[in-house]
Each structure stands twice: as C-alpha cells, then as structure tokens.
Design a protein around this motif. Structure first.
Motif: not given
Length: 168
Positions: A151-161, A163-165
């Motif tokens: 869940r932490g990996f998915m959350l971090a990946a969504r946040r990074a996505s 931020e990049s948007e």
C-alpha cells in the motif's frame, strides 16, 4: 516509526501486548524463547507511543511488563483488534491456511490498471517479490508488514505521479 501493536495469548491465560515492526519475526522469537504455548490473537498498525498509551489504559489488568490478565479492559481491546494474519494456521508445524485478501488485491489491480505497470514488475519494485500478485490472485495471504509495504508503494507512486503532472 510505524509498526504494529500485537496481542499474543499464552497457555497460562495471560496476554502479551507489545510493539514490533516485524510481526512474523516477533512471533518466532517469542515462541523460541518461551516455554509456554503462544497463540497470536491480533495486530493493528500503530506506533511505539500508541503502545505505551495502550499499556497505560490497560494498567489495571497488567500482570508484569507487557503481560496482561484478561480483565474487562484487556478483553475490550482484544474484541476490537484485527485478527492476526494466518490466525488459524499452525506456523510452528509448517501448515498454514491461506485466506484471500480481496480488498488488497482489488486495490493492486486498480493500481496496475491506472499505471499500466505489470504485476511482476510491481511486486519486484514494491516488496522485492515478483510473484506476490500472482500469489494473491491464487488466493494467497500476506503478512501485515507486506500489505503495508504494498500500500505504501502504491501511495508513493500515486503521489509522485501527481507531482510530476503538476510540474508539467
């Protein structure tokens, strides 16, 4: 630091309520260093400070250190703590029942669909296990530490996505 507050019953009627970052390792350690038969009851995501507060709240039932009698306060806590992973299993004998974790799997499937990431790559990046998604799809179960990592990996990946948007 985040980990788990756990409850483990001993065959003498006492319950150990403690904190650990690694549930499976903690249970193994306790079983190896305790003459009593120990049965895992439950675990909940928490911090060391929350464990200290819980011990304070259960002080009337405290026998010694982290060991508690099953008084009304302790029973109340035990009735509300989520079940330990593989609670019905016999880990010591090597036999383990695997129960499906459909909510986690649904969340992973949605994440894979959103990102276009492959299941093997996801597992390898999230928990260094390329087979984790296929095992969940087959009805397997993971420990809370592993679930938290996923869940932490998915959350971090969504946040990074996101931020990049925003940056683009």
């Amino acid at each position: 630091m985040s980990g788990f507050v756990y409850a483990i019953a001993a065959d003498n009627g006492l319950v150990k309520i403690g904190y650990t970052a690694k549930l499976k390792a903690r249970l193994s350690h306790l079983r190896a260093n305790n003459a009593r038969h120990l049965t895992p009851l439950g675990a909940i995501k928490a911090t060391p400070a929350q464990e200290v507060e819980l011990h304070r709240l259960l002080a009337d039932d405290c026998e010694k250190g982290e060991w508690f009698r099953r008084g009304s306060q302790t029973e109340y806590f035990l009735s509300r703590i989520p079940a330990w992973p593989a609670r019905k299993s016999r880990i010591a004998s090597g036999r383990r029942e695997h129960l499906p974790q459909s909510a986690l799997l649904e969340e992973i499937e949605a994440f894979l669909s959103e990102t276009g990431m492959g299941p093997s790559y996801f597992g390898k990046q999230a928990v260094r296990n390329s087979e984790i998604v296929s095992r969940l799809r087959a009805g397997g179960r993971v420990w809370p530490e592993t679930e938290a990592q996923l869940r932490g990996f998915m959350l971090a990946a969504r946040r990074a996505s996101k931020e990049s948007e925003r940056a683009a």
